[in-house]
Motif scaffolding. Structure first.
Motif, PDB file in Angstrom:
ATOM      1  N   GLU A 128       7.516  -4.955  11.237  1.00 47.18           N
ATOM      2  CA  GLU A 128       6.403  -4.967  10.309  1.00 47.18           C
ATOM      3  C   GLU A 128       6.048  -3.529   9.920  1.00 47.18           C
ATOM      4  O   GLU A 128       6.166  -2.617  10.730  1.00 47.18           O
ATOM      5  CB  GLU A 128       5.165  -5.598  10.956  1.00 47.18           C
ATOM      6  N   VAL A 129       5.578  -3.377   8.697  1.00 47.41           N
ATOM      7  CA  VAL A 129       5.085  -2.080   8.251  1.00 47.41           C
ATOM      8  C   VAL A 129       3.663  -1.936   8.772  1.00 47.41           C
ATOM      9  O   VAL A 129       2.822  -2.823   8.563  1.00 47.41           O
ATOM     10  CB  VAL A 129       5.107  -1.977   6.708  1.00 47.41           C
ATOM     11  N   LEU A 130       3.403  -0.833   9.454  1.00 50.18           N
ATOM     12  CA  LEU A 130       2.069  -0.569   9.967  1.00 50.18           C
ATOM     13  C   LEU A 130       1.449   0.586   9.189  1.00 50.18           C
ATOM     14  O   LEU A 130       2.138   1.542   8.844  1.00 50.18           O
ATOM     15  CB  LEU A 130       2.126  -0.203  11.459  1.00 50.18           C
ATOM     16  N   SER A 131       0.179   0.497   8.935  1.00 51.63           N
ATOM     17  CA  SER A 131      -0.516   1.567   8.242  1.00 51.63           C
ATOM     18  C   SER A 131      -0.640   2.768   9.179  1.00 51.63           C
ATOM     19  O   SER A 131      -0.892   2.615  10.376  1.00 51.63           O
ATOM     20  CB  SER A 131      -1.906   1.113   7.814  1.00 51.63           C
ATOM     21  N   GLY A 132      -0.482   3.938   8.605  1.00 48.61           N
ATOM     22  CA  GLY A 132      -0.617   5.158   9.389  1.00 48.61           C
ATOM     23  C   GLY A 132      -2.051   5.650   9.378  1.00 48.61           C
ATOM     24  O   GLY A 132      -2.960   4.976   8.902  1.00 48.61           O
ATOM     25  N   LEU A 133      -2.229   6.812   9.908  1.00 46.27           N
ATOM     26  CA  LEU A 133      -3.550   7.420   9.908  1.00 46.27           C
ATOM     27  C   LEU A 133      -3.907   7.864   8.501  1.00 46.27           C
ATOM     28  O   LEU A 133      -3.062   8.341   7.760  1.00 46.27           O
ATOM     29  CB  LEU A 133      -3.577   8.638  10.850  1.00 46.27           C
ATOM     30  N   THR A 134      -5.145   7.706   8.141  1.00 39.82           N
ATOM     31  CA  THR A 134      -5.581   8.131   6.803  1.00 39.82           C
ATOM     32  C   THR A 134      -6.480   9.318   6.889  1.00 39.82           C
ATOM     33  O   THR A 134      -7.056   9.634   7.876  1.00 39.82           O
ATOM     34  CB  THR A 134      -6.314   6.996   6.089  1.00 39.82           C
TER      35      THR A 134
END
Length: 70
Positions: free
Chosen positions: A64-70
């Motif tokens: 799965e694609v996970l969101s990184g730090l923003t």
């Protein structure tokens, strides 16, 4: 190196040519690097031959694609 071995093995089992796998993995003897200044290896070839196999592998492995730090 386990993950590199897994990725290489799975890509070859999915029929990706060895030269394309070597290019993706950063393998190549001096003067034969896929991304060298004088290389004739096409990035389009990499996308065409590697893309479908990576999609198939990611679906099989349930990545799965996970969101990184923003």
């Amino acid at each position: 190196n386990d993950q590199r071995h897994y990725l290489r093995t799975m890509l070859r089992e999915l029929g990706v040519p060895g030269q394309v796998v070597d290019a993706q993995m950063g393998h190549g003897a001096v003067g034969q690097e896929a991304y060298g200044v004088h290389s004739c290896f096409s990035p389009q070839r990499l996308r065409i031959e590697l893309g479908p196999a990576l999609i198939q592998l990611s679906e099989k492995a349930r990545w799965e694609v996970l969101s990184g730090l923003t």
